[in-house]
Enzyme design. Structure first.
Site, PDB file in Angstrom:
ATOM      1  N   LYS A  79      36.233  43.461  -9.095  1.00 25.00           N
ATOM      2  CA  LYS A  79      35.452  42.561  -8.175  1.00 25.00           C
ATOM      3  C   LYS A  79      36.149  41.567  -7.424  1.00 25.00           C
ATOM      4  O   LYS A  79      37.147  41.044  -8.276  1.00 25.00           O
ATOM      5  CB  LYS A  79      34.325  42.105  -9.290  1.00 25.00           C
ATOM      6  N   SER A 132      24.960  40.958  -8.231  1.00 21.34           N
ATOM      7  CA  SER A 132      26.140  40.874  -6.937  1.00 21.34           C
ATOM      8  C   SER A 132      27.180  41.709  -6.992  1.00 21.34           C
ATOM      9  O   SER A 132      28.081  41.929  -6.233  1.00 21.34           O
ATOM     10  CB  SER A 132      26.500  39.427  -7.307  1.00 21.34           C
ATOM     11  N   SER A 140      24.050  40.673 -12.766  1.00 24.26           N
ATOM     12  CA  SER A 140      25.005  41.190 -11.777  1.00 24.26           C
ATOM     13  C   SER A 140      25.931  42.455 -12.027  1.00 24.26           C
ATOM     14  O   SER A 140      26.396  42.850 -10.892  1.00 24.26           O
ATOM     15  CB  SER A 140      25.952  40.121 -11.214  1.00 24.26           C
TER      16      SER A 140
END
Lengths: 89, 486
Positions: free
Chosen positions: B79, B154, B178
Site C-alpha cells: 500500500k 481505504s 481499511s
C-alpha cells in the site's frame, strides 16, 4: 449547533473559497450532528497499564542519513538550507 | 493454471522443489498486470525492473543451495502509505506526489529480509481516509468482480490486486476497517492485527492509536505466513509490544471442537443487508458442524462506536497531518504572500476534500470549549467498548459478524454523501477502537459479488482466529476466486 466553518478552517490552516464554503459547511454540519449524542459516562479515563510504551534511551544516533538525502524532498533548498518566506519582520 | 493464480504457500513449495523460479512467478504477475491493470487500476507505481532483479537474486541463492525464508521469491505489493526507500510513496495524495522516502518502513525491511519481491505500490484513499478508494488523487480502482463497483477502501488497491491476480499477497493498513472491508468487497482474506503487534514505523500516520499494518492474501496459510514475517517488537515504534510469537503457519490446526463463538445481535440488525446476514449465518452453521459452540451475545455500546471512531481518528489525523506544510517535503503552493499564506494555500491545494473534512472535524472536536463534549466523551466510550469486549471474551473465544453491511457498491454511489460512506465501516470500527485483531474471510457470493464474514478475537489471539478461518476454508473450500476480467 452552528459551526463557524471559516474559523475551523483557519485553525486547520486550510483556506476555503466561497464556492466550497457552502458545501463544507453542510458536510461538517451533518458529520457533527452524526457524532453528537454520545452518552455521558461517569467514569474516569484510566491509563491502560498493559499498554505502557517502551521508550528508547535518549541517545542521539548519527550517520543514518546524510543531510543531502534528507533535503532531496524539500520544495526549495539554497546552500543546503530549506527556503521559507520571511518569518521575522 | 498460471503461476499468478496460485497461493504463496503453493508457490513456496514449488520454488523449493525447483518446479518454477521466482523470475517465472514474478513475470507471470507482471503479465497479469499488463493484461488487467487498465481495467482494475490497483497500482500507483510499478517497480518491474527492481522486482525482476530481486527475483534473479533469489533464484541464484536457491541455486546455490542457500536456506531462505518460506516466502523468499514470492511477489508482494505494498500500500502506498508504507514507506519504501527510493520508491515514491504518495499516500495517493497530490501532497506527496513526488515524495521518495529516504528510509524503509520496518515492515518493508522485514519483507526484504524475507527475500520477498516487491512488485509495486498500491492505490488507496488519500491518506487512508475513505471506504471506496475513490478519494485517490491519481485514479479510481475498480472491483475485479464487477468493474462498475468500488473495491472498498481505504486499502482498495491492496485488495483488488490480490483478488485480480495482480499480486500474490499484499500489505494494507487498517484504521477503521481499511483492510477488512475491501477484502470483503473483493473476496479475499485480510487481517487487521492486534494493535501493537506490527510496527508502525514508516507507515504514514493517520490515527496513530488505531492504525495497524496487516496482510491480504488468497488463503489462510498465506495470511499466517505473511503475518509471521511482519509482526514483532520494533524499537522504532514505542507502542509495539515485546512478546514471543509462534510460527503461525506451523501451528495451524483445523480442529475447532469446543471453540465458543459469540454472535452479537447488534451486528445483525437494521442496516445490514439480508443477503449478508444469511450468508454469514450459513457460514456459522459450518463452524458449528465442525464442533464449535455458538452463543448469542450482546455488545450494547456498538451503536456508539462509529461516532467515537470519527471523533478520535479525526482528532489524531488533524494533529498528524499538521506536518504537511510545504516546508520540508511534499507539495508547496506556487504563489503565496507570506508564511501563513503558504501553509494555507499548500494545504488547500495539496489535500483532497475528504482529508480536509477530517482535519476540520478533528480541529473542531479538539478546539477550546468542545474538547470535553466530544473528544473526552469519545475516549470514555472507547474505554466502555473495550470493557464490553473483554467481558464478552470471558464467555466466548471468538466473535463472528458480517465484515461490511452490504456487498460492494457502485462507483459514485456514495461519493456525495460522507455519512453513507462512513456507514460502510460500522462492523469494523469497534475492533480498532478496542485494539483487537479481526480477519475477513469470504463466505459467499450474491450475484457474483463476494460477501465476507469477520472473525474477532482477544488481543494477540491471531492463532485462534487463523485456526477458525482455516477450519472453515477446509470445510467449504477456498472461496477466493480470481475473475477472468476478459
Amino acid at each position: 449547533m452552528d459551526i463557524d466553518i471559516k474559523y475551523i478552517a483557519k485553525l486547520s490552516r486550510i483556506s476555503i473559497n466561497s464556492n466550497d464554503e457552502q458545501k463544507f459547511r453542510k458536510n461538517m454540519q451533518e458529520i457533527v450532528d452524526m457524532v453528537n449524542g454520545l452518552p455521558e459516562i461517569n467514569e474516569e479515563l484510566a491509563l491502560d497499564k498493559n499498554n505502557a510504551m517502551i521508550l528508547r534511551d535518549d541517545i542521539a544516533e548519527t550517520g543514518k542519513f546524510s543531510r543531502e538525502e534528507l533535503m532531496k524532498n524539500a520544495p526549495e533548498v539554497q546552500a543546503g538550507c530549506l527556503v521559507v518566506p520571511k518569518t521575522v519582520e | 493454471m498460471e503461476l499468478y493464480e496460485k497461493t504463496a504457500s503453493e508457490l513456496s513449495s514449488m520454488l523449493k522443489n525447483k518446479e518454477c523460479s521466482s523470475v517465472e512467478i514474478t513475470e507471470s504477475v507482471y503479465n497479469r498486470i499488463d493484461k488487467v491493470e487498465s481495467k482494475v487500476n490497483s497500482y500507483i507505481t510499478i517497480c518491474k525492473e527492481s522486482a525482476i532483479e530481486k527475483a534473479k537474486e533469489v533464484d541464484n541463492a536457491f541455486a546455490e543451495g542457500k536456506e531462505l525464508s518460506p516466502l523468499a521469491g514470492i511477489p508482494i505489493a505494498v500500500k502506498d502509505n508504507i514507506s519504501t526507500k527510493g520508491i515514491r510513496t504518495t499516500c495517493a495524495s497530490k501532497m506527496l506526489e513526488n515524495y521518495v522516502p529516504p528510509f524503509n518502513a520496518t515492515v518493508v525491511d522485514k519483507i526484504n529480509s524475507a527475500d520477498m519481491v516487491i512488485t509495486g505500490k498500491l492505490n488507496m484513499d488519500e491518506f487512508a481516509m475513505g471506504s471506496s478508494t475513490e478519494n485517490s488523487f491519481f485514479k479510481k480502482t475498480c472491483n475485479p468482480h464487477d468493474t462498475s463497483r468500488v473495491p472498498g477502501g481505504s486499502s482498495g488497491g491492496s485488495a483488488a490486486s490480490v483478488a485480480s491476480g495482480e499480486a500474490i499477497v499484499s500489505l494494507g493498513s487498517d484504521t477503521g476497517g481499511s483492510i477488512r472491508q475491501p477484502s470483503s468487497y473483493c473476496g479475499v482474506i485480510g487481517l487487521k492485527p492486534t494493535y501493537s503487534s506490527v510496527s508502525r514505523y514508516g507507515l504514514v500516520a493517520f490515527a496513530s492509536s488505531l492504525d495497524q499494518i496487516g496482510p491480504i492474501a488468497r488463503s489462510v496459510e498465506d495470511i499466517a505466513m505473511l503475518y509471521s514475517v511482519i509482526c514483532g517488537r520494533d524499537k522504532m515504534d514505542a507502542t509495539s509490544k515485546v512478546r514471543e510469537y509462534p510460527d503461525f503457519k506451523a501451528s495451524l490446526s483445523p480442529n475447532i471442537k469446543g471453540l465458543r463463538i459469540g454472535i452479537p445481535a447488534e451486528y445483525y440488525g437494521e442496516g445490514i443487508d439480508d443477503s449478508v446476514k444469511s450468508e454469514v449465518m450459513n457460514a456459522v452453521k459450518e463452524f458449528e458442524k465442525n464442533g464449535a459452540i455458538v452463543k448469542n451475545i450482546s455488545l450494547p455500546s456498538t451503536e456508539y462506536a462509529i461516532k467515537a471512531y470519527y471523533i478520535i481518528s479525526s482528532a489524531e489525523a488533524s494533529s498528524n497531518l499538521a506536518r504537511f506544510d510545504g516546508v520540508k517535503y511534499g507539495y508547496r503552493a506556487e504563489n503565496y504572500e507570506n508564511l501563513i499564506d503558504m501553509y494555507e494555500k499548500t494545504r488547500s491545494e495539496g489535500f483532497g476534500d475528504e482529508v480536509k473534512r477530517r482535519i476540520m472535524l478533528g480541529t473542531f472536536v479538539l478546539s477550546s470549549g468542545y474538547y470535553d463534549a466530544y473528544y473526552k466523551r469519545a475516549k470514555l466510550v472507547q474505554q466502555k467498548i473495550k470493557q464490553e469486549f473483554n467481558d464478552t471474551f470471558n464467555d466466548v473465544d471468538i466473535i463472528i459478524t458480517p465484515t461490511a453491511p452490504s456487498k460492494a457498491f457502485k462507483i459514485g454511489e456514495n461519493s456525495d454523501n460522507p455519512l453513507k460512506m462512513y456507514a460502510a465501516d460500522v462492523c469494523t470500527v469497534p475492533v480498532n477502537i478496542a485494539g483487537l485483531p479481526g480477519l475477513n474471510i469470504p463466505c459467499g457470493y450474491d450475484n457474483g459479488m463476494p460477501i465476507g464474514l469477520q472473525i474477532i478475537g482477544r488481543e494477540f489471539s491471531e492463532q485462534t482466529i487463523f485456526n477458525a478461518a482455516y477450519s472453515y476454508e477446509k470445510t467449504v473450500g477456498n472461496l477466493c476466486r480470481i475473475p477472468s476480467l476478459d
